[in-house]
Design a protein around this motif. Structure first.
Motif, PDB file in Angstrom:
ATOM      1  N   GLY B  32       0.765  -1.100  -0.015  1.00  0.00           N
ATOM      2  CA  GLY B  32       0.142  -0.116   0.108  1.00  0.00           C
ATOM      3  C   GLY B  32       0.879   1.199   0.020  1.00  0.00           C
ATOM      4  O   GLY B  32       0.526   2.239  -0.681  1.00  0.00           O
ATOM      5  N   ILE B  62      -4.032 -10.648 -10.778  1.00  0.00           N
ATOM      6  CA  ILE B  62      -4.120 -10.297  -9.203  1.00  0.00           C
ATOM      7  C   ILE B  62      -3.853  -9.006  -8.963  1.00  0.00           C
ATOM      8  O   ILE B  62      -4.584  -8.479  -8.163  1.00  0.00           O
ATOM      9  N   ALA B  63      -2.781  -8.305  -9.232  1.00  0.00           N
ATOM     10  CA  ALA B  63      -2.388  -7.107  -9.075  1.00  0.00           C
ATOM     11  C   ALA B  63      -3.536  -6.134  -9.393  1.00  0.00           C
ATOM     12  O   ALA B  63      -3.701  -5.058  -8.819  1.00  0.00           O
ATOM     13  N   ASP B  66      -6.276  -6.153  -7.030  1.00  0.00           N
ATOM     14  CA  ASP B  66      -6.020  -5.470  -5.757  1.00  0.00           C
ATOM     15  C   ASP B  66      -5.964  -3.943  -6.101  1.00  0.00           C
ATOM     16  O   ASP B  66      -6.242  -3.457  -5.064  1.00  0.00           O
ATOM     17  N   ASP B  69      -9.120  -2.683  -5.989  1.00  0.00           N
ATOM     18  CA  ASP B  69      -9.752  -2.529  -4.711  1.00  0.00           C
ATOM     19  C   ASP B  69      -9.255  -1.404  -3.850  1.00  0.00           C
ATOM     20  O   ASP B  69      -9.745  -0.651  -3.251  1.00  0.00           O
ATOM     21  N   PHE B  70      -8.003  -1.180  -3.862  1.00  0.00           N
ATOM     22  CA  PHE B  70      -7.152  -0.385  -2.940  1.00  0.00           C
ATOM     23  C   PHE B  70      -7.738   1.003  -3.462  1.00  0.00           C
ATOM     24  O   PHE B  70      -7.875   1.916  -2.548  1.00  0.00           O
ATOM     25  N   ARG B  72     -10.648   1.950  -4.812  1.00  0.00           N
ATOM     26  CA  ARG B  72     -11.734   2.247  -4.118  1.00  0.00           C
ATOM     27  C   ARG B  72     -11.793   2.184  -2.665  1.00  0.00           C
ATOM     28  O   ARG B  72     -12.338   3.113  -2.344  1.00  0.00           O
TER      29      ARG B  72
END
Lengths: 674, 81, 482
Positions: B32, B62-63, B66, B69-70, B72
């Motif tokens: 992150g 996957i990246a 993710d 999502d991050f 978001r």
């Protein structure tokens, strides 16, 4: 008619018995041999027999003590009078009258003397005979001293003479000695009597032989020759003090030797004293020295087990071997635990420290146990064990191990925190129970204030006394138990066992658990209740088969010499009963060292003990120490016996599994109905 | 400033994030933090995925998931527009 | 021009600053770039710091992975036996029984545990408990049959319940089972059976007391209203029955010990009363079940680790009171206990896989598992904890855990602390042995494998269902087919 026949047979039997008593061998076979030996001179023998009958009848007429009479004691003086008169006087009617009257008088004196001596538990020996025979010989002027004028059986005499030529004199005299007991002076009688004694008891025979030998030496030493040697006193005293009236141990050996020497002195002294009156000293020395030596032994107040020279109570006397066995049992019994103990808690506990433990059970406090509770992981506590309440044993009920009265207790001591011990008040909160038999139980480390009984209160087995705590010298909650001889705190502990319980899953009736053993009290879930204990006057007969020999034993319910409930056997064997909460233990005493004449010699050992469960569950049986499922068969622990239980709950048969040909079958018979 | 960050932020090495505007604080994990740093540098969502895959041992799909999502999450927290 | 210049200077300045810092950053990045291998990756997360009280109660943090279960790798178990997967730790089941046994046996002379079958009547579970020495407590003919089929003798079975058919009762009495009577109709039926069998039958009477809220008045005869006494009197009146036992069952998941002490007190006083008035001597009394386990109830304030009493607590509450009864120590009635979840809940665990994860409209996270209320119906009462079956990082997030059923109510937990898991990751749910299997629904999915592990060995004690098995008893008449 039957009653008369009964009476007569009794009289004959008793008189017959008297012959055995004479030689300290009260049993039919020796009696027969001695009777036979007395008939070497037939008339003399007959006189002996007559005297016997007279004195026996006389004693009975006088209502002498029944047991003593049945043993044949009162006939002895009669026999001796007959035999003595026969030896010292010419046969004539006069003599016969003297015989009968004398026997009668001797009976009277016997009864009186027996009654008087009973106070001191002393035997009358042949004192009545001595009194009467001297009276007779003195008053009748018939002292003669020779036996040759009596007719003897011809061919026997010739054998005797032939033997006299063959054997050296000393040996001849030595062997003849035994015959002198019945005033016989021939080898054959001597040998017969010797055999009779030997049949009954080897110990007696050995002592007799030794006494005779020592006697000869003493006599020779004092008299410088063997002239005029009569061995009877020496033999008699060795028989008397060598196992019969005194237990035959090595101390007795020296005692007897001393007695024999003393006899020698007294006898010779007496002879010298009586020379002028022409009275033969006969058995004076024997009687006097025996009583002299026995009296101090009987006067001792201490417990018999502590003595080196142990006099046998008159009513218990059997053969020297049996006496010895009785003595051994007696001394073992004295140190045996009287209280039957069961584990003082519920459920399964574990031993933290056993007898002779490494921390505190040492020295006088050796015989004690510490009990704790462990879980499946073998820990004493849950979690980290930081609190007293984490410990499983904390607060659990503590029970009374045996019935008794609460003697004293302490209930106010504060429980220690973990791992801290209070050595000032070692026992912490404790309870002492008096079991009213000289033994006391002591339980310690109770929780403060948790004891719910009061001093003086009577408690039963298994009653809750209080709760397990951590007071006193206790690092972790546990129960401490010990049995002791006095009620004071700190009294030395007694070695003891728990009467019954489960130890590591095995059922034991003599539990003596060690460190880390898992123990719990035994509860047998009962179906039928069953007991072998009968009532007074009940009698059970069993037949024992051992291939070619059948033996019959009858048990009568009574009490034994120790005052405990016992099965008294017809064959004078002792069966002792111990009642545990869930079992009855019966110990038969076949393992005696009996004379060859008792049947027990022919019986194989039944086993150390019979253990019978009191409550049966349908279909259960034992194998080894374990209860297993079986149809009708009950096997007992030690020796693999099988006991068959009949429908009404009584034992019907006992078998040894290893030896199928050996079995008892039991029939119950009520002797109250005749 | 040509940044689509809402306000001023201070990011520490260990992933501690301070929002000057709201006064709130956040913790970012390693990945992150890396992404946020890139955002501060001006990268956009598209080439972020590339950067992440070249920096970290991770498969592209996957990246992408993710990172989406991050983003978001960041939007939700009103850190980015 | 001046303005422009100022602006540009300003922007230039800031840009320089920016460039400068980026240079610095570049520098760092250069350093980074000198490393040739890639860094370990975990899903990027941002967690806001909240101000408030931290939960100080100890629980294994959800971030500590539980990748081994009873000595086996969770991943391996799933590979071999599928997911979801019930796992039984046999040693723990045995230990629970032994611990409970010890707790009661060290406080009461004759105590016996009778396992409550309805909690989990899998053959393997019942067999293990019988092996340890437990009796069977059954509440239907079906359960009775299971017990008998496992070679339990009739006399080691306790038959309870409000509905027992005549045939079932006949069988029970013929096989010498212990029957506790629930109501007068049942009593009537039993009297008829006594008549038929021609013997006096020994029975127990179930009583209930006003102990909890709401009170359990459904079963047995109420003590406070005097119904219990009437029942015993009535049972003895016919001369065909002999009352030898009393039964009470105070509730389910009772962690309040005062309820048990009041129940025990009630039993003792009632025994004293019926002994005096009716001359009854009891052979047993049955304190029933209701003992709690380490699962936290949904409405509980504190976690179960704090509130669940130990076996020793229950024993300490019940036994001393019962020992005050009207009898001598050796005649104490046998004490029966009927635990269910207290023995069997904790030894079972469920391994489940994450099917999907979602971001909810309110920003919260949701994950969907392959197990749902069909095999975890007890989520209606319990708040289960979730542990990961692999290392999923240390960032936990408040997550709604959904079951896999296509039903909106299938929510396993509204709010749980779960690390960053993704599809395919494994979660382990502990303490699922009670009621989940026996009350499972055959709904939407086939029921999964159940394995038991002891001494490192894995045994399949229930195979996963197949479609053929589920449809075995169905028949389709031809008139229904195309």
């Amino acid at each position: 008619m039957n009653a008369v026949a009964n009476q007569l047979s009794q009289i004959f039997r008793t008189s017959f018995q008297a012959y055995g008593v004479l030689a300290f061998s009260p049993h039919p076979l020796p009696a027969a041999l001695i009777l036979f030996a007395s008939f070497y001179h037939p008339v003399v023998g007959l006189m002996g027999l007559a005297g016997n009958l007279v004195s026996t009848l006389m004693a009975r007429w006088m209502h002498a003590n029944k047991d003593a009479w049945q043993a044949g004691i009162f006939g002895v003086s009669g026999i001796l009078i007959g035999l003595a008169l026969g030896k010292y006087a010419e046969p004539s009617v006069r003599i016969w009258i003297f015989l009968i009257v004398g026997s009668g008088i001797s009976a009277v004196i016997s009864v009186a003397l027996a009654h008087y001596f009973a106070k001191y538990d002393l035997p009358i020996l042949s004192l009545p005979f001595m009194a009467v025979i001297w009276l007779l010989l003195l008053s009748s002027n018939i002292v003669d001293g020779s036996v040759d004028h009596q007719l003897s059986i011809g061919f026997l005499k010739s054998i005797d003479l032939w033997l006299f030529d063959i054997f050296p004199l000393e040996l001849f005299e030595y062997l003849k000695m035994f015959g002198s007991i019945i005033f016989q002076n021939n080898l054959l009688s001597g040998v017969l009597v010797m055999i009779a004694i030997g049949l009954y008891s080897r110990i007696s025979l050995l002592f007799g032989l030794w006494g005779g030998l020592l006697g000869m030496f003493t006599y020779a030493f004092l008299h410088s020759s063997l002239d005029g040697f009569h061995g009877l006193n020496y033999v008699l005293i060795s028989l008397a003090l060598g196992g019969f009236f005194v237990i035959a141990n090595r101390h007795a050996f020296f005692f007897v030797s001393l007695a024999v020497i003393t006899t020698g002195l007294v006898d010779i002294a007496m002879s010298t004293l009586l020379v002028s009156s022409h009275l033969p000293p006969l058995v004076f020395a024997f009687n006097v020295v025996t009583l002299l030596f026995l009296f101090p032994l009987k006067m001792r107040p201490e417990s018999i087990a502590a003595l080196r020279l142990v006099p046998v109570p008159l009513y218990l006397i059997k053969s020297p071997e049996t006496n010895l066995r009785w003595y051994r049992r007696w001394s073992r019994q004295k140190s045996k635990q009287k209280t039957i103990l069961t584990f003082p808690f519920l459920g399964e506990w574990s031993i933290l420290q056993g007898n002779d433990g490494e921390w505190t059970h040492k020295g006088v406090g050796k015989y004690a146990w510490d009990f704790v509770v462990r879980d499946v992981r073998n820990h004493q506590s849950k979690g980290f064990g930081t609190e007293l309440t984490d410990y499983y044993a904390w607060g659990l009920p503590v029970l009374a191990p045996a019935p008794g009265i609460i003697y004293s207790l302490e209930n106010t001591v504060v429980d220690n925190p973990l791992q801290i011990v209070d050595t000032e008040r070692n026992w912490g909160n404790y309870v002492i129970i008096d079991h009213e038999n000289g033994e006391f139980s002591e339980l310690s480390h109770f929780m403060q204030g948790s004891i719910v009984v009061l001093p003086g209160q009577r408690v039963g087995r298994g009653e809750i006394l209080g709760r397990c705590g951590n007071s006193g010298r206790s690092p972790v909650p546990h129960i401490h138990y010990q049995l002791q001889t006095a009620p004071e705190v700190g009294t030395p502990t007694l070695p003891c066992q728990f009467g019954e319980g489960l130890v590591n899953g095995d059922i034991r009736i003599d539990a003596n658990p060690k460190k880390d053993d898992k123990v719990s009290a035994l509860t047998i879930d009962g179906g039928k209740s069953w007991s072998m204990l009968g009532r007074e006057l009940e009698s059970w007969t069993f037949h024992c088969h051992n291939r070619w020999r059948t033996f019959s034993e009858t048990l009568n319910f009574s009490t034994d010499v120790y005052g405990l409930p016992a099965l008294v056997s017809k064959n004078n064997l002792l069966w002792r009963i111990t009642e545990l909460p869930n079992f009855i233990v019966i110990r038969p005493d076949f393992k005696t060292f009996p004379s060859l004449l008792t049947a027990s010699v022919w019986i194989h050992i039944v086993g150390d003990q019979l253990i019978l469960p009191k409550r049966l569950k349908e279909g259960l049986s034992w194998e080894g120490n374990m209860l297993t499922h079986n149809d009708k068969l009950w096997c007992l622990s030690t020796e693999k016996q099988a006991i068959y239980i009949s429908d009404d709950g009584t034992i019907s048969e006992v078998r040894i599994i290893d030896q199928p040909k050996f079995q008892f079958s039991l029939k119950k018979r009520d002797i109250t109905k005749k | 400033m040509d940044s689509f960050l809402h306000s001023e932020f201070t990011l520490s090495e260990s992933g501690f994030l301070f929002d000057h505007g709201t006064g709130l604080t956040y913790t970012l994990n390693e990945t992150g933090r890396f992404i946020f740093q890139k955002i501060q540098d001006g990268s956009h969502a598209n080439n972020l995925v590339e950067l992440v895959t070249s920096e970290f041992e991770v498969a592209e799909d996957i990246a992408r998931k993710d990172v989406d999502d991050f983003f978001r999450q960041l939007k939700e927290a009103r850190i980015i527009h | 021009m001046v303005v422009f210049n100022v602006l540009s200077v300003h922007s230039m300045f800031s840009q320089l600053l920016f460039a400068g810092s980026s240079l610095l950053n570049l520098k760092i990045r250069t350093d980074d770039y000198t490393m040739t291998e890639k860094r370990h990756y975990s899903k990027p997360t941002i967690i806001r710091h909240t101000v408030g009280v931290m939960n100080k109660y100890g629980r294994p943090p959800a971030t500590v992975p539980m990748n081994r279960l009873v000595g086996h790798e969770v991943k391996e178990l799933v590979e071999n036996y599928g997911s979801p997967l019930f796992v039984l730790n046999v040693q723990e089941l045995r230990d629970n029984y032994r611990d409970m046994s010890r707790a009661f046996m060290t406080r009461y002379p004759k105590a016996q545990i009778a396992y409550s079958y309805k909690t989990n009547y899998m053959k393997a579970v019942c067999s293990i408990l019988h092996q340890e020495g437990a009796w069977a407590e059954v509440v239907s003919g079906f359960e009775y049959d299971i017990a008998r089929n496992l070679n339990m003798a009739g006399e080691n079975i306790i038959f309870n319940g409000p509905y027992k058919t005549k045939a079932e009762l006949m069988r029970a009495f013929s096989e010498k089972a212990l029957v506790n009577i629930d109501n007068y109709d049942e009593m009537q039926v039993i009297e008829d059976i006594a008549e038929e069998l021609g013997t006096v039958l020994e029975v127990g009477i179930r009583i209930n007391m006003d102990l909890n809220s709401p009170p359990w008045h459904k079963f047995g005869f109420n003590l406070e209203a005097g119904h219990a006494f009437e029942a015993v009197k009535r049972a003895l009146a016919s001369g065909k029955l002999k009352v030898v036992g009393l039964h009470i069952h105070v509730g389910t998941y009772i962690d309040d010990l005062t309820i048990y002490s009041r129940a025990a007190q009630g039993m003792v006083e009632f025994y004293r009363y019926i002994k005096e008035q009716l001359g009854v001597t009891l052979k047993y009394w049955d304190m029933g079940g209701g003992y709690a386990s380490h699962n936290t109830l949904n409405w509980a304030w504190l976690p179960a680790e704090q509130t669940c009493p130990t076996y020793d607590h229950y024993a300490e509450t019940i036994c001393p009171i019962l020992l005050n009864g009207p009898f001598a120590a050796e005649d104490a009635p046998k004490l029966f206990l009927e635990p269910g979840r207290a023995l069997v809940d904790e030894p079972f665990s469920l391994i489940t896989s994450v099917a999907a994860q979602k971001r909810m409209p309110n920003g919260g996270r949701g994950i969907v598992l392959d197990a749902g209320m069909n095999i975890l119906s007890s989520v209606q009462w319990y708040s289960y904890n979730f542990q990961t079956g692999q290392d999923s990082g240390s960032m936990i997030e408040d997550t709604t855990v959904y079951g896999g059923l296509c039903m909106n109510i299938d929510v396993l937990r509204e709010s749980a602390s779960v690390p960053q898991v993704r599809r395919g990751d494994l979660l382990v749910i502990p303490h699922v042995g009670a009621y989940n299997i026996s009350q499972s629904w055959q709904f939407i999915y086939l029921r999964p494998n159940v394995i038991a592990i002891e001494d490192g060995e894995v045994h399949v004690i229930k195979k996963a269902e197949t479609r053929e098995y589920v449809q075995e008893f169905e028949q389709v008449p031809d008139t229904f087919t195309k």
